[in-house]
Enzyme design. Structure first.
Site, PDB file in Angstrom:
ATOM      1  N   ARG A 411       0.844  -1.207   0.000  1.00 34.01           N
ATOM      2  CA  ARG A 411       0.000   0.000   0.000  1.00 34.01           C
ATOM      3  C   ARG A 411       0.875   1.252   0.000  1.00 34.01           C
ATOM      4  O   ARG A 411       0.537   2.252   0.603  1.00 34.01           O
ATOM      5  CB  ARG A 411      -0.955  -0.015   1.194  1.00 34.01           C
ATOM      6  CG  ARG A 411      -2.232   0.825   1.015  1.00 34.01           C
ATOM      7  CD  ARG A 411      -3.211   0.580   2.157  1.00 34.01           C
ATOM      8  NE  ARG A 411      -4.432   1.374   1.998  1.00 34.01           N
ATOM      9  CZ  ARG A 411      -4.727   2.438   2.739  1.00 34.01           C
ATOM     10  NH1 ARG A 411      -3.904   2.849   3.673  1.00 34.01           N
ATOM     11  NH2 ARG A 411      -5.850   3.088   2.551  1.00 34.01           N
ATOM     12  N   TRP A 445      -7.708   4.110  14.898  1.00 32.86           N
ATOM     13  CA  TRP A 445      -6.264   3.852  14.793  1.00 32.86           C
ATOM     14  C   TRP A 445      -6.060   2.657  13.878  1.00 32.86           C
ATOM     15  O   TRP A 445      -6.326   1.529  14.246  1.00 32.86           O
ATOM     16  CB  TRP A 445      -5.712   3.580  16.184  1.00 32.86           C
ATOM     17  CG  TRP A 445      -4.229   3.475  16.310  1.00 32.86           C
ATOM     18  CD1 TRP A 445      -3.414   2.555  15.723  1.00 32.86           C
ATOM     19  CD2 TRP A 445      -3.381   4.304  17.114  1.00 32.86           C
ATOM     20  NE1 TRP A 445      -2.110   2.749  16.100  1.00 32.86           N
ATOM     21  CE2 TRP A 445      -2.062   3.817  16.965  1.00 32.86           C
ATOM     22  CE3 TRP A 445      -3.608   5.395  17.950  1.00 32.86           C
ATOM     23  CZ2 TRP A 445      -0.971   4.394  17.627  1.00 32.86           C
ATOM     24  CZ3 TRP A 445      -2.530   5.959  18.605  1.00 32.86           C
ATOM     25  CH2 TRP A 445      -1.226   5.472  18.437  1.00 32.86           C
ATOM     26  N   ASP A 446      -5.527   2.896  12.686  1.00 34.10           N
ATOM     27  CA  ASP A 446      -5.404   1.846  11.672  1.00 34.10           C
ATOM     28  C   ASP A 446      -3.976   1.308  11.608  1.00 34.10           C
ATOM     29  O   ASP A 446      -3.020   1.914  12.121  1.00 34.10           O
ATOM     30  CB  ASP A 446      -5.822   2.389  10.303  1.00 34.10           C
ATOM     31  CG  ASP A 446      -6.533   1.345   9.457  1.00 34.10           C
ATOM     32  OD1 ASP A 446      -6.328   0.144   9.695  1.00 34.10           O
ATOM     33  OD2 ASP A 446      -7.291   1.729   8.551  1.00 34.10           O
ATOM     34  N   ASP A 514     -13.098  -5.125   7.147  1.00 34.73           N
ATOM     35  CA  ASP A 514     -13.363  -4.176   6.063  1.00 34.73           C
ATOM     36  C   ASP A 514     -14.553  -4.618   5.216  1.00 34.73           C
ATOM     37  O   ASP A 514     -15.061  -3.842   4.409  1.00 34.73           O
ATOM     38  CB  ASP A 514     -12.133  -4.046   5.156  1.00 34.73           C
ATOM     39  CG  ASP A 514     -11.104  -3.064   5.709  1.00 34.73           C
ATOM     40  OD1 ASP A 514     -11.431  -2.337   6.666  1.00 34.73           O
ATOM     41  OD2 ASP A 514      -9.972  -3.033   5.183  1.00 34.73           O
TER      42      ASP A 514
END
Length: 691
Positions: A411, A445-446, A514
């Site tokens: 990513r 918080w990812d 998700d």
């Protein structure tokens, strides 16, 4: 309750329904005695004097019976503790003393300069276990493996069955049950975080059903790499060993005077089947793990699926007004508000508002959201950095990397080395400033990638990065919570990649997956509920068709009832919803607020699992109960079965608030409740109150 035999060598920890007993022999061997229904001191003393089984050639007499097997000596089971110095490997320990503090039992052992303390604490019927290792010698000691506990199951004639939660991104927490065979079954994560692939929980039974039979379960409180090994030994005994770290290549090095404390590994025995075990786990977490668990979590709106990276302050204000009119209580700005973050290629690490998008910072938007009657939240990913960022250009050495090797990007991002104190301090300053600059009530918080090049050039023992990154995360969360006590935190890791008892002790809820497709979510939520309560299970209503994942079309009704099984959120593009959809959504939000105390604080009964037809869950709190039911498909004109409810008083009467009908509890438990569902992807909410 903690009881000690008169000889001071037999200990029993008891909860309302269960006991755990261990015994130190005259030869200072620590043996496991009992884990199961409550017993007395006299029962434990009788177990302690039973002779050990006959010795078998090529086997060790104490294998499968030691409380905490170490490496070294006549042992062949998987060691819970493996250490080495420059001169030797293994442990030859001796008992020193026991001590108690409140309801905690500590058993102290020593091997030369290494002190080894086993900790035990019973909380209701959940036993918490952990270990402290203290190097009081002059030379360093390397911990190759330091598991939190080894759990020994009783002998059973019937074969054991293993339950576990497995999956991947967008398909987390899927429940599977398989017969346990001889040898070892190992699950875990070598990815640096808890992982989407397995939750750190297993359960074992021989013949349990949802509401009947013995179930033994264990759950690890650690948010980094971990391992749980379930072994059926040659004599059919079963042991479960688990802790931080995946392999035995090196966990931590203790210099003289240093200590290491393992994460908690909790265990539970229940004779109430899988449902009874789940309710006990949920009650334990609400009482002892989750911060402020008695406070219900608000209905939130998150802007991600409405905007992706293309955001502006005015656009967020428009969404906020629509969300507020719907009854939403918390408005969250997701990714794209900071730095040069117009895509996933840049900006991570630069935690200040984008001046083009938010020219006066986040405060004006936060104030507007507050004026609308909602709380204000933001998304962050502090442990990550884009190479295209001011932070990386200033500190390329702050990321995990190996000298002379390519820095792998997922990513378009790298992992900051949070084991470094300077990285921790930078993030503290950035986040403390951010939380002080605007009326922020909530932080999502990812953590959107796994460890790959987990190196630390210049560090004498770089392996400690795997442990100290997690310690750094915990310390940062603890520091932020103390400085900003009004801010709630959600643990997210590309969905359900960081869910465990460790992170739950520092966050208020978790992002379950998700995958927001309401049909897929039924199985994900069913698996999640085996161990964790609805109070922390974030669930969103998003757009139909589900363009983010599978294109499935579903009704607003089905989407809402699916998400109402946890902490309700909305994540669709409200600017595209019709007035009729917005009005219907408002009615569902209003209904959820009425049943929220039952869902988030009540006892859960899984009435029917999501296996293709009718599935349902029930929540009971005091005199009220609510049923959420989903019909996935109806075939061949078959009637939809009624739901037999649980947890009710069979002598009492209950009124259905939707229809006004009155039922006796015995009728609901034995003949069931009709749902009125028909066709495909239908759903309903049914409320009952004792009268």
């Amino acid at each position: 309750m903690l009881e000690i035999a008169e000889n001071g060598r037999t200990w029993i920890l008891s909860g309302p329904a269960s006991s755990y007993a261990l015994h130190l022999t005259a030869e200072d061997e620590l043996l496991h005695l009992h884990w199961g229904p409550r017993i007395t001191v006299a029962d434990a003393e009788a177990l302690a004097v039973r002779p050990l089984p006959d010795y078998w050639p090529f086997e060790a007499p104490l294998d499968g019976r030691e409380e905490y097997p170490v490496e070294g000596g006549p042992r062949f089971t998987r060691p819970a503790l493996s250490v080495r110095t420059d001169e030797r490997r293994g442990t030859e320990w001796g008992f020193e003393a026991y001590e108690t503090e409140g309801d905690e039992l500590r058993l102290r052992f020593r091997d030369g300069g290494l002190g080894i303390t086993l900790h035990y604490r019973m909380r209701d019927d959940v036993l918490e276990r952990w270990v402290t290792l203290d190097n009081q010698g002059p030379d360093p000691v390397e911990l190759l493996r330091a598991d939190s506990a080894t759990w020994t199951l009783p002998d059973r004639e019937d074969g054991w069955r293993l339950s576990q939660l497995h999956g991947r991104w967008a398909a987390e927490s899927l429940l599977t049950r398989t017969p346990l065979t001889y040898g070892e079954k190992v699950i875990g994560s070598r990815r640096g975080h808890t992982g989407h692939q397995h939750l750190p929980w297993v359960a074992l039974d021989t013949d349990a059903t949802e509401e009947r039979g013995e179930v033994y379960g264990v759950a690890l409180g650690w948010s980094g790499s971990w391992r749980i090994a379930v072994a059926q030994l040659p004599d059919a005994r079963v042991q479960i060993t688990g802790g931080a770290g995946y392999d035995d290549s090196g966990l931590f090095r203790l210099a003289a005077g240093e200590s290491f404390t393992t994460p908690v590994f909790a265990g539970l025995w229940s004779d109430g089947g899988f449902g009874g075990a789940s309710r006990a786990w949920h009650a334990y977490q609400r009482a002892y793990v989750i911060p402020a668990a008695d406070q219900d979590r608000p209905v939130l709106f998150n802007s991600w699926e409405a905007t992706n990276f293309d955001i502006s302050e005015e656009q967020q204000r428009t969404l906020a007004r629509r969300a507020a009119a719907m009854g939403v209580e918390l408005f969250v700005v997701d990714d794209g508000w900071f730095g040069t973050r117009t895509s996933d290629r840049a900006g991570l690490g630069d935690w200040s508002p984008n001046p083009d998008r938010f020219p006066s910072g986040l405060k004006p938007l936060g104030d507007h959201v507050r004026e609308l009657g909602m709380q204000f939240g933001i998304w962050v990913e502090p442990e990550m950095v884009n190479p295209d960022s001011e932070l990386y250009r200033a500190h390329p050495d702050w990321v995990q990397h190996q000298t002379g090797r390519k820095r792998t990007e997922f990513r378009n991002q790298l992992v900051l080395n949070l084991a470094r104190e300077d990285v921790q301090e930078y993030l503290w300053e950035q986040l403390d400033t951010l939380l002080s600059s605007a009326p922020i009530d909530y932080v999502k918080w990812d953590f959107n990638r796994c460890f790959t090049d987990a190196g630390w050039p210049g560090e004498s023992y770089p392996q400690r990065l795997w442990v100290d990154h997690v310690r750094g995360l915990y310390a940062l969360l603890d520091r932020l919570r103390e400085a900003h006590p009004g801010v709630a935190f959600e643990s997210c890791s590309g969905g359900g990649g960081r869910i465990d008892l460790g992170v739950l002790s520092r966050t208020d809820q978790v992002w379950t997956s998700d995958n927001t497709d309401p049909l897929d979510r039924l199985a994900i939520q069913d698996g999640f509920s085996q161990i964790h309560p609805a109070r922390v299970m974030a669930a969103w209503v998003t757009d139909s068709p589900n363009t983010q994942l599978n294109g499935r079309v579903s009704s607003l009704r089905f989407r809402f009832v699916s998400a109402m099984a946890g902490v309700l959120g909305v994540g669709g593009d409200l600017t595209e919803w019709t007035e009729e959809e917005l009005a219907e959504a408002g009615r569902w939000v209003s209904l959820y607020k009425e049943i929220r105390p039952l869902v988030q604080q009540g006892d859960l009964y899984r009435l029917r699992p999501p296996r293709g037809g009718l599935s349902a869950v029930q929540y009971v709190l005091g005199d009220e109960t609510v049923v959420l039911a989903w019909l996935q498909a109806q075939k061949y004109g078959e009637p939809v079965p009624s739901l037999r409810l649980r947890g009710l008083d069979p002598t009492a009467s209950y009124e259905c608030l939707e229809t006004g009908e009155v039922y006796r509890g015995v009728v609901l438990q034995h003949h069931g409740l009709r749902t009125g569902l028909r066709g495909d992807l239908d759903a309903t909410v049914i409320r009952l109150r004792r009268i």
